[in-house]
Scaffold this motif. Structure first.
Motif, short mmCIF file in Angstrom:
data_model
loop_
_atom_site.label_atom_id
_atom_site.label_comp_id
_atom_site.label_asym_id
_atom_site.label_seq_id
_atom_site.Cartn_x
_atom_site.Cartn_y
_atom_site.Cartn_z
N VAL A 101 0.35 2.21 -4.24
CA VAL A 101 1.07 3.36 -4.77
C VAL A 101 0.12 4.55 -4.79
O VAL A 101 -1.05 4.41 -5.13
CB VAL A 101 1.58 3.10 -6.20
CG1 VAL A 101 2.55 4.19 -6.63
CG2 VAL A 101 2.24 1.74 -6.30
N GLU A 102 0.61 5.71 -4.43
CA GLU A 102 -0.26 6.88 -4.48
C GLU A 102 -0.44 7.36 -5.91
O GLU A 102 0.37 7.11 -6.79
CB GLU A 102 0.31 8.01 -3.62
CG GLU A 102 1.55 8.67 -4.19
CD GLU A 102 1.93 9.94 -3.43
OE1 GLU A 102 2.64 9.81 -2.42
OE2 GLU A 102 1.52 11.03 -3.85
N ALA B 290 7.21 9.66 -2.50
CA ALA B 290 5.86 9.21 -2.79
C ALA B 290 5.55 7.99 -1.93
O ALA B 290 6.44 7.24 -1.55
CB ALA B 290 5.71 8.86 -4.26
N ASN C 193 4.58 4.42 -1.44
CA ASN C 193 4.74 3.24 -2.26
C ASN C 193 5.13 2.10 -1.31
O ASN C 193 6.25 2.05 -0.82
CB ASN C 193 5.86 3.52 -3.28
CG ASN C 193 5.97 2.45 -4.35
OD1 ASN C 193 5.47 1.34 -4.16
ND2 ASN C 193 6.62 2.76 -5.44
N ILE D 2 9.02 -0.18 2.23
CA ILE D 2 8.43 1.16 2.18
C ILE D 2 9.30 2.08 1.34
O ILE D 2 10.49 2.21 1.58
CB ILE D 2 8.28 1.77 3.59
CG1 ILE D 2 7.52 0.80 4.52
CG2 ILE D 2 7.56 3.11 3.53
CD1 ILE D 2 7.48 1.26 5.97
N SER E 169 8.84 5.71 -1.51
CA SER E 169 10.09 5.78 -2.23
C SER E 169 10.48 7.23 -2.37
O SER E 169 9.68 8.12 -2.16
CB SER E 169 9.95 5.12 -3.62
OG SER E 169 8.87 5.69 -4.30
#
Ligand code: FAD
Ligand code: FAD
Lengths: 378, 438
Positions: free
Chosen positions: A235-236, A252, A254, A265, A267
């Protein structure tokens, strides 16, 4: 259906993961439970979700609920059937620059103070842990206790356990009215129960007008099987860039490794979109974001794309507890993007309220009667 | 740069080729996209390079000499009716194609029905098997059983015999009385009858059994023998390959994505000009009803002329179409699948071979959506094309809505499907990114 009248102690509207978890918990307490769903189990947000069981720290209350629930998932782990695909793969919060590394340290300290194990990864360690990530990145935070499940199977399992304890399932029955101890179904039947729980997810405000639950749309992509491409949920850590985003659509990075070796993939999140169509523009932004982190995703084959609607509240906390105007009615909804994680804790808090027992964590932050302040990170 | 054509045809089978050729007789810019290396579709697979029937050679020649841009190996993975664009993927790139009028000629695929052992290696779809042989699978001397239903059994058997296979049996599930009735109707189509007789002559050493279907396939590593039910009796036949086809089902994913209306039998609904309920979107060939190669080409020509606004040329073909539709109706009647075929699979027989989901697991549910979500049936790379169609036959479940990608596609291709749509929307703000949400 006629046999039901007056026979249930609690009637739960919605067979998503929240309703299912509540049904099991209340059935364990020897209450006579009925669950009604307009469709089949997990046909709503639960069936569309990623299934990341994750401890979050947007607020103290969010932390408390996610952490509590994560430990409940861990306790259940050995009993879960294989199709729930429970995988304690851990989360890595990925930092791309110095500012995000500072966030890694803050987050690590926060989790550490609250006894959640973490490990700070420097650039080399991150690359070692996830060779598919673009190199070099600044680093990351590994939270090894986070997991991944297949939400639909989890919900089905909870319902199966509940049914084994006597809970009655009524599927394919749409509720048109819920309140004052009565549930009216589309087919004209009414069902009576001492207590009613609105667990109808993003549609909750349709059954209980006035509550602040809105649908928030998300897109997901699933790939074909690529063993060993990604090992943790990635997750970023882009909080710092997200300050003024309450109204805009956002995406984002994720990415989740499934037990099947597929990659999920995500989100995206959007307000105000009611149709469930795949939207190319948002899909594209979401994928481009993921490519920035994992360039080799570009070449992987995507099998399917879908959307789902999270039940969102203004302060990013769910509504768990009595609905003041109606003494028979309780709410268990508004879990937004964390309902898979927090379903088990929600069920415990709901049971504590209905049975008048002491909850393990304070439940005030989630009471529907609270003052809601819009969360800046919403 | 996006290329735009006045008429774009998706599918380079008989219907698509005929549509493109007809459309090109106007001065309009015409393109055909097909996902195979060569045009030809199911029946003329392999294209002009291979020995093909005369009719095929004529059509290939007409296509080559027509002013038509052909995109081979280009698979349409997304279509946007409001933007009038398609996105096509090749092994190297993804590109948008704009259109004014669109002709959908996406053809059909075989219906597979599950029976114990159907997932063994060397049990194959008849069309897929024929394609493998065309691309070089050595077949000489191999023992093959061809099973299923419909005229294509004979076509496949004849092809295999021509290539030296030892076709042990052709198992037709229909009864001899329905075949006799069909043969009578065929008398009105001497050409087709002659063709059938010639196919039968080519496959004359293979026993043609009616009321006969596979019950189970056996083998340790790959197929060794099959048990068939033949006029009520079970019989085991040793073989190297089983080529199966329980008729064809239309490829309607793309039409559905474009919002075309399907009729009760799940075929695309069109008017007499082959136009769907969507203005400017036409459909021809198998997606409008399974009718064979002649009907497909006639419908293709009508659609091509109509899309090029030559209604007169289109109307001239109406009688021929009506004639072949009668044949199609007779075929449907004669080769209707018998209900016993829905009872072949045992509880532990896989229904979904991508995800290894058994019949028993699927049967616990009462809709395709529920079965899919809870058993993973149809979640694999075939996107439910095989098991979804089988479930439709076994349980009467409806197919779901079509979403992009129409076929599995590279993530980068998927990310590119917005290229045109996005330039049309007003959204120009740079995206804002957030962290940490699910
Ligand atoms: C794309 C996406 C990704 C996500 N990823 C994650 C994640 O990784 N981790 C995580 O923890 N959470 C995640 N979530 C959030 C999670 O899915 C939800 O919070 C959770 O599923 C909510 O569960 P629920 O039971 O409240 O709602 P739902 O699952 O929507 O269930 C509500 C049920 O109520 C029924 N219902 C509604 N109205 C009526 C009526 N009138 N009569 C009868 N029945 C009715 C519906 O049919 C439905 O089955 C994600 C969500 C989305 C959309
Ligand atoms: C094994 C076999 C034998 C047969 N034998 C006979 C016979 O002897 N006599 C007879 O009359 N009929 C026969 N048929 C039926 C005949 O093949 C069909 O009637 C005919 O091919 C239909 O033509 P069509 O153009 O509608 O579809 P198709 O031939 O199926 O062509 C459709 C084309 O579109 C392509 N396509 C589909 N979707 C996309 C997309 N999204 N992007 C790009 N391309 C796409 C497909 O790959 C295919 O090339 C046989 C069929 C089979 C399978």
């Amino acid at each position: 259906m006629t046999g039901l009248t007056g026979t249930a102690d609690v009637l739960i509207a919605g067979a998503g993961i929240v309703g299912a978890a509540c049904a099991w918990e209340l059935a364990k307490a020897h209450l006579r439970v009925a669950v009604v769903d307009q469709s089949f189990p997990a046909s709503g947000a639960t069936g569309a979700a990623m299934g990341h069981i994750v401890v979050m720290d947007d607020s103290e209350a969010q932390f408390a609920l996610t952490r509590y629930s994560q430990t409940l998932w861990d306790e259940l782990r050995d009993d879960l059937p294989a199709n729930v695909e429970f995988d304690r793969c851990g989360t890595i919060w990925v930092a791309t620059d110095e500012a995000e590394l500072a966030e890694v340290r803050r987050k690590s300290a926060y989790y550490c103070e609250r006894a959640v194990p973490t490990e700070i990864l420097d650039s080399a360690a991150l690359q070692n842990a996830e060779p598919s990530l673009l190199a070099p990145l600044a680093g990351g935070l590994l939270v090894p206790g986070d997991s991944v499940v297949y939400p639909a199977a989890a919900a089905a399992y909870f319902l199966e356990r509940a049914a084994a304890l006597g809970a009655k399932l009524h599927l394919g029955k749409r509720i048109t009215k819920l309140g004052q101890g009565t549930t009216r179904l589309e087919d004209g039947t009414t069902l009576e129960a001492g207590k009613l729980i609105n667990a109808s997810g993003q549609l909750a405000a349709k059954l209980t007008p006035g509550i602040q639950v809105k649908p928030r749309k998300g897109h997901l992509v699933i790939t074909d099987r690529y063993p060993g491409t990604v090992h943790h949920q990635l997750v970023e850590l882009g909080y710092l860039k997200s300050a003024h985003s309450v109204a805009t659509d956002s995406v984002a990075f994720n990415v989740q490794p499934r037990k099947t070796s597929q990659l999920l993939i995500g989100s995206s999140r959007q307000y105000g979109v009611e149709h469930d169509k795949v939207e190319p523009v948002i899909l594209s932004r979401m994928l481009q974001r993921a490519f920035e982190y994992i360039p080799k995703l570009r070449a992987l084959s995507a099998i399917r794309v879908w959307t789902g609607f999270r039940p969102a509240t203004p302060d990013k906390l769910p509504l768990i507890g009595p609905c003041l105007e109606d003494p028979t009615l309780y709410l268990a909804t508004g879990h937004e993007g964390l309902g898979i994680t927090t379903s088990l804790a929600t069920a415990k808090l709901m049971a504590a309220q209905i049975l008048n027992s002491a909850p393990k964590i304070p439940m005030e932050p989630y009471l529907p009667s609270r003052q809601m302040v819009a969360d800046v990170h919403a | 740069m996006q290329q735009t054509f006045e008429i774009v045809v998706i599918g380079g089978g008989p219907a698509g080729i005929a549509a493109a050729v007809a459309a090109s007789q106007s001065s309009k810019r015409v393109a055909v996209l097909d996902d195979n290396p060569r045009v030809g579709g199911q029946i003329w697979r392999g294209g002009p390079g291979l020995a093909q029937p005369k009719a095929a050679a004529r059509w290939f020649y007409q296509l080559e000499t027509a002013n038509v841009r052909v995109f081979n190996g280009a698979r349409v993975i997304h279509a946007d009716a409001s933007a009038r664009t398609l996105q096509a993927e090749t092994t190297r790139e993804i590109f948008p194609i704009g259109y004014q009028n669109l002709i959908l000629a996406t053809g059909a695929r075989e219906l597979f029905l599950p029976f114990p052992g159907w997932t063994l290696p060397n049990v194959m779809g008849a069309g897929g098997f024929q394609a493998l042989v065309k691309s070089g699978l050595p077949i000489a001397g191999k023992r093959v059983v061809v099973a299923g239903t419909g005229p294509l059994l004979l076509a496949v058997a004849a092809y295999l015999c021509d290539h030296g296979a030892n076709v042990a049996r052709i198992c037709e599930q229909a009864s001899s009385s329905s075949l006799a009735a069909f043969a009578l109707r065929m008398l009105a189509f001497p050409g087709k009858l002659r063709e059938a007789l010639s196919l039968r002559y080519k496959s004359r050493f293979a026993k043609y059994a009616t009321q006969s279907w596979p019950v189970s396939a056996h083998g340790k590593i790959s197929l060794e023998s099959i048990t068939i039910s033949e006029s009520g009796r079970l019989r085991e036949i040793p073989c190297d390959y089983l080529a199966c086809a329980f008729h064809l089902i239309p490829n309607t994913e793309l039409p559905r994505m474009l919002g075309c209306h399907l009729n009760q039998e799940a075929f695309v609904e069109t008017d007499e000009l082959q136009q769907t309920l969507h203005q400017g979107i036409y459909c021809a060939g198998e997606p409008t009803g399974i009718g064979g190669v002649e009907l497909s080409t006639i419908e293709g020509r009508i659609a091509g002329h109509a899309a090029a606004n030559d209604k007169r040329a289109a109307a001239k073909l109406f009688p021929a179409r009506a004639r072949y539709r009668k044949l199609a109706a007779a075929m449907k009647q004669a080769f209707r699948l018998r209900p016993e075929l829905a009872t072949l699979a045992k509880p532990d027989t896989f229904l979904c071979r991508c995800e290894d989901v058994t019949l028993h697991q699927v049967r616990q549910h009462n809709s395709w959506k529920s079965a899919k979500l809870h058993t993973r049936c149809g979640m694999g790379p075939c996107q439910g094309r095989i098991c979804g169609a089988a479930a439709n036959f076994l349980f009467g479940w409806n197919i779901e809505s079509a979403r992009p990608p129409v076929f599995p596609a590279r993530c980068e291709s998927l990310a590119a499907i917005s290229s045109l749509t996005s330039s049309l929307t007003t959204e120009t703000e740079p995206p804002q990114f957030h962290g940490g949400f699910q």
